[in-house]
Design an enzyme around this catalytic site. Structure first.
Site, PDB file in Angstrom:
ATOM      1  N   TYR A 143       0.986  -1.156  -0.133  1.00  0.00           N
ATOM      2  CA  TYR A 143       0.010  -0.002  -0.098  1.00  0.00           C
ATOM      3  C   TYR A 143       0.797   1.235   0.049  1.00  0.00           C
ATOM      4  CZ  TYR A 143      -3.467   3.481   1.469  1.00  0.00           C
ATOM      5  OH  TYR A 143      -4.095   4.370   1.510  1.00  0.00           O
ATOM      6  N   ASP A 238       9.214   3.011  -0.270  1.00  0.00           N
ATOM      7  CA  ASP A 238       8.251   3.665   0.430  1.00  0.00           C
ATOM      8  C   ASP A 238       8.448   3.169   2.046  1.00  0.00           C
ATOM      9  OD1 ASP A 238       6.136   4.352   1.825  1.00  0.00           O
ATOM     10  OD2 ASP A 238       4.448   3.433   0.472  1.00  0.00           O
ATOM     11  N   LYS A 266       4.114   9.616   8.405  1.00  0.00           N
ATOM     12  CA  LYS A 266       3.801   9.049   9.670  1.00  0.00           C
ATOM     13  C   LYS A 266       4.690   9.734  10.637  1.00  0.00           C
ATOM     14  CE  LYS A 266       0.869   5.527   8.129  1.00  0.00           C
ATOM     15  NZ  LYS A 266       0.826   4.674   7.117  1.00  0.00           N
TER      16      LYS A 266
HETATM   17  C1  LIG Z   1       0.305   5.106   5.822  1.00  0.00           C
HETATM   18  C2  LIG Z   1       1.057   4.563   4.349  1.00  0.00           C
HETATM   19  C3  LIG Z   1       1.077   5.554   3.217  1.00  0.00           C
HETATM   20  C4  LIG Z   1      -0.008   6.536   3.137  1.00  0.00           C
HETATM   21  O1  LIG Z   1       0.548   7.704   3.913  1.00  0.00           O
HETATM   22  P1  LIG Z   1      -1.105   8.547   4.425  1.00  0.00           P
HETATM   23  O2  LIG Z   1      -0.399   9.710   5.310  1.00  0.00           O
HETATM   24  O3  LIG Z   1      -2.065   7.669   4.956  1.00  0.00           O
HETATM   25  O4  LIG Z   1      -1.482   9.176   3.016  1.00  0.00           O
HETATM   26  C5  LIG Z   1       2.051   5.190   2.046  1.00  0.00           C
HETATM   27  N1  LIG Z   1       2.624   4.232   2.213  1.00  0.00           N
HETATM   28  C6  LIG Z   1       2.920   3.408   3.258  1.00  0.00           C
HETATM   29  C7  LIG Z   1       3.879   2.221   3.479  1.00  0.00           C
HETATM   30  C8  LIG Z   1       1.988   3.653   4.497  1.00  0.00           C
HETATM   31  O5  LIG Z   1       2.057   2.667   5.572  1.00  0.00           O
END
Ligand SMILES: *Cc1c(COP(=O)(O)O)cnc(C)c1O
Length: 430
Positions: A143, A238, A266
């Site tokens: 994701y 990511d 985050k």
């Molecule tokens: C949470 C998350 C996102 C998206 O971040 P948001 O701040 O919710 O838009 C993208 N990549 C990973 C791996 C994530 O865990």
């Protein structure tokens, strides 16, 4: 759920789809209704009915120091008093960038945005603009935010074009996304052998966290580095979850793999909305105003969000922080595994540092297919029994639990004691 939470949820449903502003919060995957939060401090979160839980959701990852850390709160207060947004540069942006680069030397240049989604979306645009190619390779169960091109699952075979996972994503866009099984380097090599000239980038969660925790197999990330470099594609790590979580310098430090581009989010905002994308100077200098890849944001680098980010990253520089997180994570892992074994429940606890998932399945879990064998119904029973015992876990089998620096030895013991009982309840309900 408590009466006040129930009332608020009912009212919220008149305003928000499903009563929430992000889907998993609705508890659909585990049954029941969510509690509404009144406040949180340290390892504990309190709902509007006055019940307090030991929290392992941690706002889905950011709260590595625990909630409302006094120094983070003070940083926000101080920033707020000086004005909350100017649309002009501030020193605090450079201060946060210095802290990010000290941990992630591969971010020679970076941009601050307001979410992880925005970071991933922008990194893809940069990869496409830099390489002049359109194809993106991602992994099943990975994701990267709700970006159009990334809401795509695998087609019927490894080499088929992607089909959208969501209504509203044009098939024309989704067809540029190629999805492969996580941890399958041979599939990646096969895809590049057939179609390298179309592929701008491979984007990967270096430790998967959004299908539950799935660590990379030895050599997987190194293999992605080698294949992308050989074929002129970019490697995008990511690290929105793993950055400042599995090590100060994220998975790239832990596994020694240097990407072309990195996405952060985050933890880097210390609980406020911040995302970061960045990487090699040669690539990032194609971004406007230096280059012709456009990306902008009214609230990007917002001072109220920079300040708690900088304070959080400063606190994470203390010695032994990551050894402490490792020890706490290991204790929870062992406690869960032993408790499941005592109830004769098949369970596989995957963990990297302070992020972990107990999958209710017998076999090893290393990709989306093996993740999918986990018994989500059993997890739902376990989740509800834990909530009854004042422990808040992620409301889905396919998410991570996050241990924070604020979890005390007593919190961990109470959690493991609760898990022993909750697993017995879940086993009995099978
Ligand atoms: C949470 C998350 C996102 C998206 O971040 P948001 O701040 O919710 O838009 C993208 N990549 C990973 C791996 C994530 O865990």
């Amino acid at each position: 759920m408590g009466e006040r939470s129930r009332q608020l949820f009912e009212e919220a449903a008149r305003y928000f789809p499903g009563g929430v502003n992000s889907p998993v919060r609705a508890f659909r995957a585990v049954g029941g209704e969510p509690f509404f939060v009144a406040r949180a401090f340290g390892s504990r979160i309190t709902d509007v009915d006055g019940r307090t839980y030991i929290d392992y959701v941690a706002s889905w990852g950011p709260m590595i120091l625990g909630h409302a850390h006094p120094r983070v709160v003070a940083a926000i207060q101080k920033a707020a008093e000086a004005g909350t947004s100017y649309g002009a540069p501030t020193e605090m942006e450079t201060r946060l960038a210095r802290l990010v680069q000290a941990a992630f030397p591969s971010l020679e240049r970076m941009r601050f945005v307001s979410s992880g989604t925005e970071a991933c979306m922008s990194a893809l645009r940069v990869a496409r603009g830099f390489t002049g190619r359109n194809g993106i390779v991602k992994f099943e169960g990975g994701y990267h935010g709700h970006v159009d091109s990334l809401l795509v699952k695998a087609g019927s075979g490894a080499l088929t074009f992607g089909v959208p996972d969501s209504l509203g994503v044009p098939a024309d866009l989704a067809r540029h996304t190629l999805t492969l099984p996580y941890n399958d380097l041979e599939a990646v090599r096969g895809l590049f052998a057939a179609r390298a000239s179309e592929i701008a980038a491979v984007i990967v969660e270096p430790v998967a966290g959004n299908m539950g925790v799935v660590p990379p197999r030895p050599g997987f990330l190194e293999g992605l580095r080698e294949v992308t470099r050989r074929h002129g594609a970019l490697l995008i790590l990511d690290e929105v979850i793993t950055g400042f979580r599995v090590a100060r310098g994220g998975a790239q430090e832990l596994f020694g793999v240097v990407p072309d581009l990195t996405c952060l989010g985050k933890i880097v905002g210390g609980g406020l909305p911040v995302g970061v994308y960045g990487g090699r100077a040669e690539i990032m200098e194609k971004v406007a105003p230096l280059g012709s890849i456009y990306q902008a944001g009214t609230l990007s680098g917002n001072p109220l969000a920079m300040a708690p980010g900088a304070e959080t990253l400063t606190l994470l520089q203390a010695p032994a922080v990551y050894a402490d997180l490792e020890a706490k994570g290991e204790q929870i892992e062992r406690g869960l595994a032993e408790a499941a074994a005592a109830c004769r429940l098949p369970a596989q606890v995957n963990r990297v540092g302070s992020m972990l998932t107990a999958f209710f399945t017998a076999g090893p879990v290393h990709d989306y297919a093996t993740v999918s064998r986990a018994d989500a119904g059993l997890y739902g029973s376990f989740f509800r029994a834990m909530l009854d015992r004042a422990v808040s876990l992620a409301p889905s089998q396919f998410e991570a639990a996050f241990v924070s620096l604020a979890h005390t030895a007593q919190d961990l013991e109470e959690t493991i004691a609760a898990a022993r009982e909750a697993l017995a309840v879940a086993a009995a309900s099978r």
